[in-house]
Design a protein around this motif. Structure first.
Motif, PDB file in Angstrom:
ATOM      1  N   ILE A   3       0.885  -1.392  -0.117  1.00 42.86           N
ATOM      2  CA  ILE A   3       0.037  -0.079   0.072  1.00 42.86           C
ATOM      3  C   ILE A   3       0.958   1.162   0.034  1.00 42.86           C
ATOM      4  N   GLY A   4       0.658   2.213  -1.099  1.00 41.58           N
ATOM      5  CA  GLY A   4       1.558   3.153  -0.963  1.00 41.58           C
ATOM      6  C   GLY A   4       1.108   4.278  -0.014  1.00 41.58           C
ATOM      7  N   ILE A   5       1.976   4.902   0.472  1.00 44.25           N
ATOM      8  CA  ILE A   5       1.571   6.060   1.392  1.00 44.25           C
ATOM      9  C   ILE A   5       2.320   7.360   1.383  1.00 44.25           C
ATOM     10  N   SER A   6       1.608   8.490   1.129  1.00 41.37           N
ATOM     11  CA  SER A   6       2.525   9.859   1.069  1.00 41.37           C
ATOM     12  C   SER A   6       3.055  10.152   2.462  1.00 41.37           C
ATOM     13  N   GLN A   7       4.164  10.700   2.393  1.00 35.64           N
ATOM     14  CA  GLN A   7       4.731  11.311   3.655  1.00 35.64           C
ATOM     15  C   GLN A   7       4.770  12.756   3.895  1.00 35.64           C
ATOM     16  N   ARG A   8       4.884  13.149   5.241  1.00 36.09           N
ATOM     17  CA  ARG A   8       5.014  14.533   5.494  1.00 36.09           C
ATOM     18  C   ARG A   8       6.363  15.110   5.025  1.00 36.09           C
ATOM     19  N   LEU A   9       6.317  16.323   4.614  1.00 38.57           N
ATOM     20  CA  LEU A   9       7.686  17.072   4.085  1.00 38.57           C
ATOM     21  C   LEU A   9       8.161  17.899   5.242  1.00 38.57           C
ATOM     22  N   LEU A  10       9.297  17.835   5.392  1.00 37.50           N
ATOM     23  CA  LEU A  10      10.070  18.602   6.444  1.00 37.50           C
ATOM     24  C   LEU A  10      11.062  19.208   6.008  1.00 37.50           C
ATOM     25  N   SER A  11      11.422  20.296   6.473  1.00 39.97           N
ATOM     26  CA  SER A  11      12.853  21.362   6.282  1.00 39.97           C
ATOM     27  C   SER A  11      13.544  21.223   7.386  1.00 39.97           C
ATOM     28  N   GLU A  20      11.600  13.587   3.756  1.00 41.68           N
ATOM     29  CA  GLU A  20      10.447  13.056   3.508  1.00 41.68           C
ATOM     30  C   GLU A  20      10.224  12.307   4.917  1.00 41.68           C
ATOM     31  N   ALA A  21       9.294  12.242   5.603  1.00 42.65           N
ATOM     32  CA  ALA A  21       8.959  11.470   6.706  1.00 42.65           C
ATOM     33  C   ALA A  21       7.760  10.867   7.093  1.00 42.65           C
ATOM     34  N   LEU A  22       7.647   9.634   7.687  1.00 38.93           N
ATOM     35  CA  LEU A  22       6.549   8.866   8.063  1.00 38.93           C
ATOM     36  C   LEU A  22       6.806   8.506   9.481  1.00 38.93           C
ATOM     37  N   ALA A  23       5.641   8.852  10.158  1.00 36.39           N
ATOM     38  CA  ALA A  23       5.401   8.447  11.464  1.00 36.39           C
ATOM     39  C   ALA A  23       5.685   6.854  11.713  1.00 36.39           C
ATOM     40  N   LEU A  24       6.282   6.699  12.917  1.00 36.05           N
ATOM     41  CA  LEU A  24       6.471   5.442  13.380  1.00 36.05           C
ATOM     42  C   LEU A  24       5.256   4.719  13.454  1.00 36.05           C
ATOM     43  N   ASP A  25       4.344   5.611  14.144  1.00 36.83           N
ATOM     44  CA  ASP A  25       2.889   5.002  14.307  1.00 36.83           C
ATOM     45  C   ASP A  25       2.379   4.119  13.106  1.00 36.83           C
ATOM     46  N   TRP A  26       2.756   4.840  11.770  1.00 37.72           N
ATOM     47  CA  TRP A  26       2.023   3.827  10.669  1.00 37.72           C
ATOM     48  C   TRP A  26       2.724   2.567  10.628  1.00 37.72           C
ATOM     49  N   GLY A  27       4.050   2.394  11.057  1.00 27.75           N
ATOM     50  CA  GLY A  27       4.559   0.903  11.039  1.00 27.75           C
ATOM     51  C   GLY A  27       3.914  -0.009  11.879  1.00 27.75           C
ATOM     52  N   GLU A  28       3.613   0.609  13.310  1.00 25.31           N
ATOM     53  CA  GLU A  28       2.591  -0.165  14.099  1.00 25.31           C
ATOM     54  C   GLU A  28       1.451  -0.343  13.645  1.00 25.31           C
ATOM     55  N   PHE A  29       0.715   0.369  12.920  1.00 30.83           N
ATOM     56  CA  PHE A  29      -0.610   0.427  12.626  1.00 30.83           C
ATOM     57  C   PHE A  29      -0.715  -0.690  11.514  1.00 30.83           C
ATOM     58  N   PHE A  30       0.254  -0.833  10.570  1.00 37.53           N
ATOM     59  CA  PHE A  30       0.169  -1.987   9.408  1.00 37.53           C
ATOM     60  C   PHE A  30       0.331  -3.047  10.312  1.00 37.53           C
ATOM     61  N   ARG A  31       1.461  -3.250  11.049  1.00 35.98           N
ATOM     62  CA  ARG A  31       1.662  -4.602  11.848  1.00 35.98           C
ATOM     63  C   ARG A  31       0.429  -5.110  12.588  1.00 35.98           C
ATOM     64  N   GLU A  32      -0.376  -4.116  12.913  1.00 41.38           N
ATOM     65  CA  GLU A  32      -1.821  -4.665  13.671  1.00 41.38           C
ATOM     66  C   GLU A  32      -2.877  -4.827  12.869  1.00 41.38           C
ATOM     67  N   ASN A  33      -3.002  -3.826  11.984  1.00 39.60           N
ATOM     68  CA  ASN A  33      -4.234  -3.893  11.446  1.00 39.60           C
ATOM     69  C   ASN A  33      -4.238  -4.319   9.844  1.00 39.60           C
ATOM     70  N   LEU A  34      -2.994  -4.190   9.201  1.00 44.66           N
ATOM     71  CA  LEU A  34      -3.015  -4.420   7.950  1.00 44.66           C
ATOM     72  C   LEU A  34      -1.643  -5.568   7.375  1.00 44.66           C
ATOM     73  N   LYS A  35      -2.203  -6.587   8.215  1.00 42.49           N
ATOM     74  CA  LYS A  35      -0.841  -7.567   8.387  1.00 42.49           C
ATOM     75  C   LYS A  35      -0.437  -8.463   6.909  1.00 42.49           C
ATOM     76  N   SER A  36      -1.661  -8.293   5.894  1.00 42.06           N
ATOM     77  CA  SER A  36      -1.238  -8.754   4.574  1.00 42.06           C
ATOM     78  C   SER A  36      -0.446  -7.840   3.577  1.00 42.06           C
ATOM     79  N   PHE A  37      -0.459  -6.666   4.125  1.00 36.98           N
ATOM     80  CA  PHE A  37       0.295  -5.412   3.322  1.00 36.98           C
ATOM     81  C   PHE A  37       1.466  -5.078   3.957  1.00 36.98           C
ATOM     82  N   LEU A  38       2.287  -4.461   3.128  1.00 37.51           N
ATOM     83  CA  LEU A  38       3.801  -3.440   3.703  1.00 37.51           C
ATOM     84  C   LEU A  38       3.257  -2.275   3.163  1.00 37.51           C
TER      85      LEU A  38
END
Length: 202
Positions: A3-11, A20-38
Motif C-alpha cells: 500500500i503506497g503512503i504519502s509522507q510529510r515534508l520537513l525542512s 520526507e518523513a513517515l511517523a513510526l505510528d504507521w509501522g505499528e498500524f500496518f503490523r496490527e491492522n494491515l498484516k497482509s500488506f507492507l
C-alpha cells in the motif's frame, strides 16, 4: 503486497535539507491492522506511475497544510504530487484513503469548502450518517465546511463540519481523524470498507 503512503515534508533546521518523513505510528498500524500488506512510502522525487503497478491501494497521510490554506514551498510540492496520485487513482480505479490532511486535499480537489475551526485538536464526538456516535482523535486546525457534489458525507462533528466522506462513484474514502494514532479505530466501518476494496483488486 504493498500500500503506497504519502509522507510529510520537513525542512531540517540545523542545516538545509528537505526530508520526507513517515511517523513510526504507521509501522505499528500496518503490523496490527494491515498484516497482509507492507507500507511503501512514496518519494516526491519519483513519478507516482512508477509505483502504481505494485500497489493495492494508496493512503494520503497527515501533516503539512494545503497550500491554499497556508502557502509554503513544501505544501505546494506536496499538493502537486498528491494531485498526481489522486488523478491516477481516479483513472485506474485504485482504492484511495485520505487521512486528515489527505482528507482535506481530496475535499479541496473536488470543490469542497474548508475553513478554520476550533476544538479540533483534541478528542471529540462524531455522528455517523447511520446515527451512531463515537469519539475520535483530532489534530487539525481546518475543517471541511461543505462537500463538493461528487462527495458523500459519512460522519459529522458536533459543529456540523464533515469528519468523513466518500466519493459517489470512485473508490475514494477520507477521514479527518488519524487511524494510526490512539483511538483512531474507535470507528472502523469506513476503514473496513476501504480495506475490502483493497482485497478485491487483483
Amino acid at each position: 503486497m504493498f500500500i503506497g503512503i504519502s509522507q510529510r515534508l520537513l525542512s531540517n533546521e540545523s542545516y538545509y535539507e528537505l526530508r520526507e518523513a513517515l511517523a513510526l505510528d504507521w509501522g505499528e498500524f500496518f503490523r496490527e491492522n494491515l498484516k497482509s500488506f507492507l507500507p511503501l512510502p512514496l518519494s516526491y522525487e519519483i513519478n507516482f506511475k512508477t509505483y502504481a503497478p505494485h500497489l493495492k491501494g494508496v493512503i494520503l497521510s497527515g501533516g503539512n497544510d494545503l497550500a491554499t490554506l497556508n502557502p509554503s514551498p513544501l505544501s505546494l510540492k506536496r499538493d502537486a504530487y498528491e494531485a498526481q496520485i489522486l488523478t491516477h487513482c481516479l483513472e485506474e480505479n485504485l482504492p484511495l484513503l485520505g487521512i486528515c490532511r489527505g482528507a482535506q486535499f481530496i475535499a479541496h480537489f473536488f470543490g469542497s469548502t474548508l475553513s478554520p475551526c476550533e476544538n479540533h485538536t483534541q478528542e471529540h464526538a462524531i455522528r455517523l450518517t447511520n446515527d451512531t456516535q463515537t469519539t475520535i482523535n483530532s489534530f487539525h486546525n481546518y475543517a471541511i465546511a461543505t462537500l463538493g457534489q461528487a462527495l458523500e458525507p459519512l460522519a459529522f462533528a458536533e459543529d456540523g463540519t464533515v469528519e468523513a466522506f466518500r466519493h459517489r462513484g470512485a473508490k475514494i474514502w477520507a477521514l479527518m481523524w488519524h487511524i494510526e494514532r490512539a483511538n483512531g479505530l474507535n470507528e472502523r466501518s469506513i476503514f473496513r470498507e476501504w480495506l475490502e476494496n483493497l482485497r478485491e483488486k487483483r
